[in-house]
Design a protein around this motif. Structure first.
Motif, PDB file in Angstrom:
ATOM      1  N   SER A  40       0.819  -1.217   0.000  1.00  0.00           N
ATOM      2  CA  SER A  40       0.000   0.000   0.000  1.00  0.00           C
ATOM      3  C   SER A  40       0.850   1.262   0.000  1.00  0.00           C
ATOM      4  O   SER A  40       0.356   2.342  -0.332  1.00  0.00           O
ATOM      5  CB  SER A  40      -0.929  -0.001   1.225  1.00  0.00           C
ATOM      6  N   LEU A  41       2.120   1.150   0.367  1.00  0.00           N
ATOM      7  CA  LEU A  41       3.006   2.316   0.385  1.00  0.00           C
ATOM      8  C   LEU A  41       3.519   2.666  -1.000  1.00  0.00           C
ATOM      9  O   LEU A  41       4.009   3.775  -1.228  1.00  0.00           O
ATOM     10  CB  LEU A  41       4.196   2.052   1.314  1.00  0.00           C
ATOM     11  N   ASP A  42       3.451   1.688  -1.924  1.00  0.00           N
ATOM     12  CA  ASP A  42       3.894   1.901  -3.303  1.00  0.00           C
ATOM     13  C   ASP A  42       5.334   2.420  -3.331  1.00  0.00           C
ATOM     14  O   ASP A  42       5.646   3.426  -3.988  1.00  0.00           O
ATOM     15  CB  ASP A  42       2.968   2.878  -4.020  1.00  0.00           C
ATOM     16  N   THR A  43       6.212   1.758  -2.605  1.00  0.00           N
ATOM     17  CA  THR A  43       7.613   2.155  -2.563  1.00  0.00           C
ATOM     18  C   THR A  43       8.486   0.902  -2.482  1.00  0.00           C
ATOM     19  O   THR A  43       8.076  -0.104  -1.880  1.00  0.00           O
ATOM     20  CB  THR A  43       7.885   3.072  -1.351  1.00  0.00           C
ATOM     21  N   PRO A  44       9.663   0.922  -3.077  1.00  0.00           N
ATOM     22  CA  PRO A  44      10.551  -0.251  -2.979  1.00  0.00           C
ATOM     23  C   PRO A  44      10.995  -0.476  -1.537  1.00  0.00           C
ATOM     24  O   PRO A  44      11.144   0.468  -0.768  1.00  0.00           O
ATOM     25  CB  PRO A  44      11.741   0.128  -3.874  1.00  0.00           C
ATOM     26  N   TYR A  45      11.221  -1.718  -1.196  1.00  0.00           N
ATOM     27  CA  TYR A  45      11.641  -2.045   0.165  1.00  0.00           C
ATOM     28  C   TYR A  45      12.438  -3.338   0.148  1.00  0.00           C
ATOM     29  O   TYR A  45      12.451  -4.086  -0.834  1.00  0.00           O
ATOM     30  CB  TYR A  45      10.428  -2.191   1.086  1.00  0.00           C
ATOM     31  N   GLU A  46      13.118  -3.587   1.244  1.00  0.00           N
ATOM     32  CA  GLU A  46      13.783  -4.866   1.466  1.00  0.00           C
ATOM     33  C   GLU A  46      13.225  -5.450   2.762  1.00  0.00           C
ATOM     34  O   GLU A  46      12.863  -4.715   3.682  1.00  0.00           O
ATOM     35  CB  GLU A  46      15.299  -4.696   1.569  1.00  0.00           C
ATOM     36  N   PHE A  47      13.148  -6.755   2.829  1.00  0.00           N
ATOM     37  CA  PHE A  47      12.583  -7.444   3.990  1.00  0.00           C
ATOM     38  C   PHE A  47      13.658  -8.365   4.553  1.00  0.00           C
ATOM     39  O   PHE A  47      14.104  -9.295   3.874  1.00  0.00           O
ATOM     40  CB  PHE A  47      11.337  -8.238   3.596  1.00  0.00           C
ATOM     41  N   ILE A  48      14.066  -8.093   5.778  1.00  0.00           N
ATOM     42  CA  ILE A  48      15.141  -8.852   6.419  1.00  0.00           C
ATOM     43  C   ILE A  48      14.571  -9.620   7.598  1.00  0.00           C
ATOM     44  O   ILE A  48      13.923  -9.037   8.482  1.00  0.00           O
ATOM     45  CB  ILE A  48      16.269  -7.918   6.890  1.00  0.00           C
ATOM     46  N   VAL A  49      14.802 -10.912   7.622  1.00  0.00           N
ATOM     47  CA  VAL A  49      14.384 -11.768   8.737  1.00  0.00           C
ATOM     48  C   VAL A  49      15.633 -12.206   9.481  1.00  0.00           C
ATOM     49  O   VAL A  49      16.578 -12.725   8.883  1.00  0.00           O
ATOM     50  CB  VAL A  49      13.604 -12.997   8.239  1.00  0.00           C
ATOM     51  N   ALA A  84      16.734  -7.512  21.033  1.00  0.00           N
ATOM     52  CA  ALA A  84      17.430  -6.252  20.776  1.00  0.00           C
ATOM     53  C   ALA A  84      18.670  -6.487  19.920  1.00  0.00           C
ATOM     54  O   ALA A  84      18.936  -5.747  18.963  1.00  0.00           O
ATOM     55  CB  ALA A  84      17.811  -5.579  22.096  1.00  0.00           C
ATOM     56  N   THR A  85      19.441  -7.523  20.249  1.00  0.00           N
ATOM     57  CA  THR A  85      20.637  -7.844  19.464  1.00  0.00           C
ATOM     58  C   THR A  85      20.261  -8.260  18.052  1.00  0.00           C
ATOM     59  O   THR A  85      20.937  -7.896  17.074  1.00  0.00           O
ATOM     60  CB  THR A  85      21.435  -8.960  20.152  1.00  0.00           C
ATOM     61  N   ALA A  86      19.181  -9.022  17.918  1.00  0.00           N
ATOM     62  CA  ALA A  86      18.728  -9.434  16.590  1.00  0.00           C
ATOM     63  C   ALA A  86      18.340  -8.225  15.745  1.00  0.00           C
ATOM     64  O   ALA A  86      18.641  -8.165  14.542  1.00  0.00           O
ATOM     65  CB  ALA A  86      17.560 -10.407  16.718  1.00  0.00           C
ATOM     66  N   LEU A  87      17.680  -7.257  16.362  1.00  0.00           N
ATOM     67  CA  LEU A  87      17.311  -6.042  15.632  1.00  0.00           C
ATOM     68  C   LEU A  87      18.553  -5.300  15.148  1.00  0.00           C
ATOM     69  O   LEU A  87      18.611  -4.841  14.006  1.00  0.00           O
ATOM     70  CB  LEU A  87      16.470  -5.129  16.526  1.00  0.00           C
ATOM     71  N   MET A  88      19.547  -5.158  16.018  1.00  0.00           N
ATOM     72  CA  MET A  88      20.753  -4.441  15.629  1.00  0.00           C
ATOM     73  C   MET A  88      21.525  -5.209  14.554  1.00  0.00           C
ATOM     74  O   MET A  88      22.117  -4.603  13.655  1.00  0.00           O
ATOM     75  CB  MET A  88      21.638  -4.207  16.849  1.00  0.00           C
ATOM     76  N   ALA A  89      21.518  -6.546  14.642  1.00  0.00           N
ATOM     77  CA  ALA A  89      22.177  -7.349  13.611  1.00  0.00           C
ATOM     78  C   ALA A  89      21.501  -7.143  12.255  1.00  0.00           C
ATOM     79  O   ALA A  89      22.169  -7.069  11.215  1.00  0.00           O
ATOM     80  CB  ALA A  89      22.163  -8.821  14.000  1.00  0.00           C
ATOM     81  N   GLY A  90      20.175  -7.068  12.270  1.00  0.00           N
ATOM     82  CA  GLY A  90      19.460  -6.803  11.026  1.00  0.00           C
ATOM     83  C   GLY A  90      19.697  -5.393  10.519  1.00  0.00           C
ATOM     84  O   GLY A  90      19.870  -5.173   9.317  1.00  0.00           O
ATOM     85  N   PHE A  91      19.732  -4.417  11.437  1.00  0.00           N
ATOM     86  CA  PHE A  91      19.925  -3.025  11.034  1.00  0.00           C
ATOM     87  C   PHE A  91      21.272  -2.818  10.358  1.00  0.00           C
ATOM     88  O   PHE A  91      21.387  -2.044   9.403  1.00  0.00           O
ATOM     89  CB  PHE A  91      19.802  -2.113  12.256  1.00  0.00           C
TER      90      PHE A  91
END
Length: 342
Positions: A40-49, A84-91
């Motif tokens: 719905s945002l109509d913008t390119p994105y990347e999805f990181i798990v 929290a560590t997982a979030l920073m690893a993804g960031f």
């Protein structure tokens, strides 16, 4: 429909989904729900798990998505380090100007992600507030008590437990998360002067956690609250905390010593068999040690003050040289800076 892209040169949006101990039974269905909201945002994105430790069943589901052609990035950590560590690893592996964190279990309806991203037009961090919220009366009381305890900096939040958030990239560049501090990211961002807004989002009908928390979990949350309270209020003013506690302890001990001294000198009561003398002396020494610890903290802060940044620049307005008939009177360009300072 806009699909994910991995072109880092023009990526405006990155989505991070940390998968820990608690996750949806059907991770593919959850991903599909988020994908609808992102479209719905109509913008390119990347999805990181990010898999926080070995998750064979989730890894198998993600592998099937990759085989179907879904543009996913999957990061597996060697063991469980915490969300929290997982979030920073993804960031660290993102390239988007806007970062969205998506919980790995059902909390909000996927279509509501667009609300969070659009709210960044007037803020730096947009956090989801599940409303109307479904839950028992006990859960409501527990949530209210938690948010009252954590209220700092003149801003009170209502749903820090919601993992659906959107933020500008510089927020995570300035804040380092560890342990279980992902819950308190808005509080830490508020301390740094970032503008925070809560956005009402529809709660997922599958957002049900019937398992009761063990007493150890409540103790952990109390310790987390104390940690964040100290980080927010006394990071650059340790003497105010240790000095206050130390001075109070010292005064109580000194008053007890004075009372015992008067009791011995005036009323001739012996002190040899009175534990109060040992207790009062201990309080005096402990108070002095706490005060000295605060002074030591102040010395450390003073020596590193130039490296500590606790403000964020909001806007820089540069005025060009004035064009006048008198060239000698032309002023030098001036910067007018507005910044959020805590």
């Amino acid at each position: 429909m806009t699909t994910a892209t991995s072109d880092p040169a023009r990526l405006p949006l990155s989505v991070i989904m940390p998968v820990g101990k608690r996750h949806a039974a059907d991770i593919a269905a959850l991903y599909a729900e988020y994908k609808v909201g992102l479209a719905s945002l109509d913008t390119p994105y990347e999805f990181i798990v990010v898999l926080d430790g070995p998750r064979p069943e989730v890894a198998a589901s993600l592998q099937r998505l990759l085989e179907r052609g879904e543009n996913l990035i999957v990061i597996s950590l060697t063991k469980r380090f915490g969300e929290a560590t997982a979030l920073m690893a993804g960031f660290q592996r993102t390239s988007g100007r806007v970062i969205v964190t998506a919980p790995a279990y059902h909390q909000i309806q996927g279509a509501e992600i667009g609300k969070l991203v659009r709210a960044l037009d007037k803020s730096d961090v947009a956090i989801g507030r599940r409303w109307p919220r479904v839950g028992s009366r006990f859960e409501a009381i527990r949530r209210d008590a938690f948010h009252r305890l954590i209220a700092t900096g003149g801003q009170r939040f209502n749903d820090l437990g919601c993992g659906a958030r959107a933020m500008k990239r510089r927020v995570l560049e300035e804040i380092s998360l560890y342990g279980d501090q992902h819950r308190f990211l808005p509080v830490l961002a508020n301390r740094q002067g970032f503008r925070i807004v809560e956005v009402d989002v529809a709660q997922s009908p599958l957002d049900r956690y019937e398992v009761s928390y063990p007493p150890k979990e409540y103790l952990h949350r109390v310790l987390d609250i104390f940690t964040v309270f100290f980080l927010v209020r006394f990071t650059k003013k340790p003497l105010r905390f240790f000095g206050m506690v130390g001075a109070t302890t010292f005064v109580i001990g000194a008053l007890l010593v004075a009372y015992l001294a008067i009791d011995r000198l005036v009323f001739l009561h012996p002190l040899a068999d009175r534990p109060a003398l040992l207790l009062s002396s201990l309080l005096v020494v402990l108070g002095m040690q706490l005060f000295a610890l605060g002074l030591l903290g102040e010395l450390i802060i003073f020596t590193h003050a130039r490296d500590i940044k606790d403000y964020q620049v909001d806007e820089v307005v540069r005025y060009p040289e004035a064009v006048t008939g008198n060239r000698a009177a032309s002023p030098v360009a001036t910067d007018v800076t507005r910044s959020h300072v805590v």
